[in-house]
Design an enzyme around this catalytic site. Sequence first.
Site, mmCIF file in Angstrom:
data_model
loop_
_atom_site.group_PDB
_atom_site.id
_atom_site.type_symbol
_atom_site.label_atom_id
_atom_site.label_comp_id
_atom_site.label_asym_id
_atom_site.label_seq_id
_atom_site.Cartn_x
_atom_site.Cartn_y
_atom_site.Cartn_z
ATOM 1 N N ASN A 191 1.451 -6.324 6.955
ATOM 2 C CA ASN A 191 1.030 -7.436 7.807
ATOM 3 C C ASN A 191 0.718 -6.954 9.218
ATOM 4 O O ASN A 191 1.271 -5.949 9.674
ATOM 5 C CB ASN A 191 2.122 -8.507 7.883
ATOM 6 C CG ASN A 191 2.297 -9.232 6.571
ATOM 7 O OD1 ASN A 191 1.359 -9.817 6.047
ATOM 8 N ND2 ASN A 191 3.506 -9.184 6.025
ATOM 9 N N CYS A 192 -0.144 -7.683 9.894
ATOM 10 C CA CYS A 192 -0.427 -7.386 11.292
ATOM 11 C C CYS A 192 0.801 -7.683 12.149
ATOM 12 O O CYS A 192 1.718 -8.393 11.734
ATOM 13 C CB CYS A 192 -1.602 -8.228 11.778
ATOM 14 S SG CYS A 192 -3.147 -7.937 10.890
ATOM 15 N N GLY A 193 0.795 -7.153 13.353
ATOM 16 C CA GLY A 193 1.871 -7.428 14.302
ATOM 17 C C GLY A 193 1.330 -8.169 15.508
ATOM 18 O O GLY A 193 0.172 -7.995 15.897
#
Length: 227
Positions: free
Chosen positions: A13-15
């Site tokens: 997942n992106c941060g």
Amino acid sequence: MNTLLDETYEHDNCGIGAVVSIEGIKTHKTVDDALHIVEKLDHRAGRDGEGTTGDGVGILTQIPDILFRKEIKLPEAYGVGMFFFPVSEKKRRQDMKMFETICDKEGLKFLTWRKVPVNEKVISKKALDSCPAIYQAFVYSEEIKKSGIELDRKLYIVRRIFESSAIDTYVCSLSSRTIVYKGMFLVDQLRKFYLDLMNEDYSSALALVHSRFSTNTNPSWMRAHPN
């Protein structure tokens, strides 16, 4: 217990992170703190097989007014656009002229272009080979004397018209209030690449950072930081 699951490999997942001054006080520390956040999000950022090219990192802040006024004579209210132009000088000049013309037709005054200072040595060859020519545009309105939604509406119209015609140029942001610095970086390369971000005169009361983990699309300069 699912023995096939190892949480140390959950990097899909992106941060995202944000720093905000509740009092609305603009400081460089707000920007610096946000950059420290994104630099800790390596576990939420994709990279290539060699580990030298990131999927993308970016930051959104308020316009660093003090920094820009030290270089450019600006009116009280103005808009700033961050552009990824083609490296071809001919195409770049054509798109720059197109933007200036659209501003004029939509009742805005074009001020100047600023070549964004960068350090190309800190990024990988793969990122550098696809690196665009990065410029900022400064525009204003003779009728609108304050930054805000009224001026941003005009800037939005200019952006949409420009984007429909300039297929080789990407607009990261165009606003009288906020600006985006982004690129195809590893998390620690954002501040090292954009020299503005290390300038003490770069101040903001808010900063929103994002590290990208590509899923169904390939990494690119344009796809970094969606905000």
